[in-house]
Design an enzyme around this catalytic site. Structure first.
Site, short mmCIF file in Angstrom:
data_model
loop_
_atom_site.label_atom_id
_atom_site.label_comp_id
_atom_site.label_asym_id
_atom_site.label_seq_id
_atom_site.Cartn_x
_atom_site.Cartn_y
_atom_site.Cartn_z
N SER A 99 0.86 -1.20 0.00
CA SER A 99 0.00 0.00 0.00
C SER A 99 0.88 1.24 0.00
O SER A 99 2.08 1.15 0.31
CB SER A 99 -0.87 -0.03 1.26
OG SER A 99 -1.44 1.23 1.54
N TYR A 110 -3.93 -0.80 9.88
CA TYR A 110 -3.68 -0.96 8.44
C TYR A 110 -2.26 -0.53 8.09
O TYR A 110 -1.52 -1.23 7.40
CB TYR A 110 -4.71 -0.15 7.65
CG TYR A 110 -4.69 -0.39 6.17
CD1 TYR A 110 -5.30 -1.52 5.62
CD2 TYR A 110 -4.05 0.49 5.29
CE1 TYR A 110 -5.27 -1.75 4.24
CE2 TYR A 110 -4.02 0.28 3.93
CZ TYR A 110 -4.65 -0.84 3.41
OH TYR A 110 -4.62 -1.07 2.05
#
Ligand code: NAP
Length: 252
Positions: A144, A157
């Site tokens: 990410s 996350y």
């Protein structure tokens, strides 16, 4: 040239392949010649049709990667079906949003279990088979922008995706000499369920869009080419990279 990227005869496990980025990657791998064993909790019939349209075989493995429980079955079912595993794409992932000051242990554990713990142990189980067979395996983790940046209101996350980038490098160092490639793709801001909340917030949507040099949100198929590259002979000497597919976000 085309042989460099040809995946004919290969079998790929793609987690979270029922929609979003996982589906985009599954279709691209199938179009390059790979058969697809797809893993998710929900119905995968849409991806099944798209893979069949590309002329490749498709196996749906219903499994919940919130725990490591199904990992042995995922490997066994794929081997029973195809006899081989050449490519693993660790794409299943979830996100929980809340201010860090209020963030719950449950939201921490759920995200870390799917995004990091299950990805590691599925990789370990698949790598044992790949290494026993010899050189040629390819493992691709879906990282990410938050493998590079801090983000906001997504502590578990960011921890999971930063951890996944670190694991990608560590595993590459352990296995590169054995002919097993471990790399990652870091998608930018892609229009999927994962980013629905951001896109529905007019201020966040405009702020994100205004910062993407390409001037648009990504779509799942944008990650397909990078996946084919990292799964193919073209990437045989590529180890431990986290390849941004981000419309220029990190260059900004
Ligand atoms: P998505 O559409 O929400 O896809 C998430 C996938 O993960 C689904 O296929 C889902 O399938 C699967 N999944 C979730 N929990 C699971 C579980 N417990 N067991 C097995 N599978 C599970 O969102 P997406 O954007 O395509 O996300 C795919 C990956 O890309 C994630 O790792 C995400 O973090 C990453 N990513 C996304 C973006 C973005 O902008 N969208 C950016 C960077 C990275 P089921 O619900 O059927 O299980």
């Amino acid at each position: 040239m085309s042989q460099l990227f040809d995946l004919t005869g290969k079998t790929a496990i793609v987690t979270g392949a029922n929609g979003g980025i996982g589906q985009g990657i599954a279709i691209a791998l199938a179009e390059a010649g790979a058969d697809i064993a797809a893993v998710a909790r929900s119905d995968m019939s849409e991806t099944a049709k798209l893979v069949a349209a590309a002329g490749r075989r498709f196996l749906a493995i219903q499994a919940d990667l919130a725990t490591t429980g199904p990992i042995k079955r995922i490997v066994d079912e794929t081997l029973g079906w195809a006899g081989r595993i050449d490519i693993l794409v660790n794409n299943s992932g979830i996100i929980r949003r809340a201010d860090s000051i209020d963030f719950s242990e449950e939201d921490w554990d759920e995200v870390m279990n799917v995004n990091l713990k299950s990805a590691f142990f599925l990789t370990q189980a698949v790598a044992r088979r790949m290494l026993a067979r010899g050189p040629g395996g390819k493992i691709i983790n879906i990282a990410s922008m938050l493998s590079f940046q801090g983000g906001i209101r997504v502590p578990s996350y960011t921890a999971s995706k930063s951890g996944l980038a670190g694991l990608t490098r560590l595993l590459a160092c352990e296995w590169a000499g054995k002919g097993l490639n471990v790399n990652a793709i870091a998608p930018g801001y892609v229009a999927t369920n994962n980013t629905q909340q951001l896109r529905e917030d007019p201020e966040r949507n405009a702020a994100i869009l205004g910062r993407i040099p390409a001037g648009r949100w990504g779509v799942p198929s944008d990650c397909g080419g990078a996946a084919v590259f990292l799964a193919s002979h073209a990437a045989d000497y590529v180890h431990g990279i986290v390849l941004p597919v981000d419309g220029g976000w990190l260059a900004r």
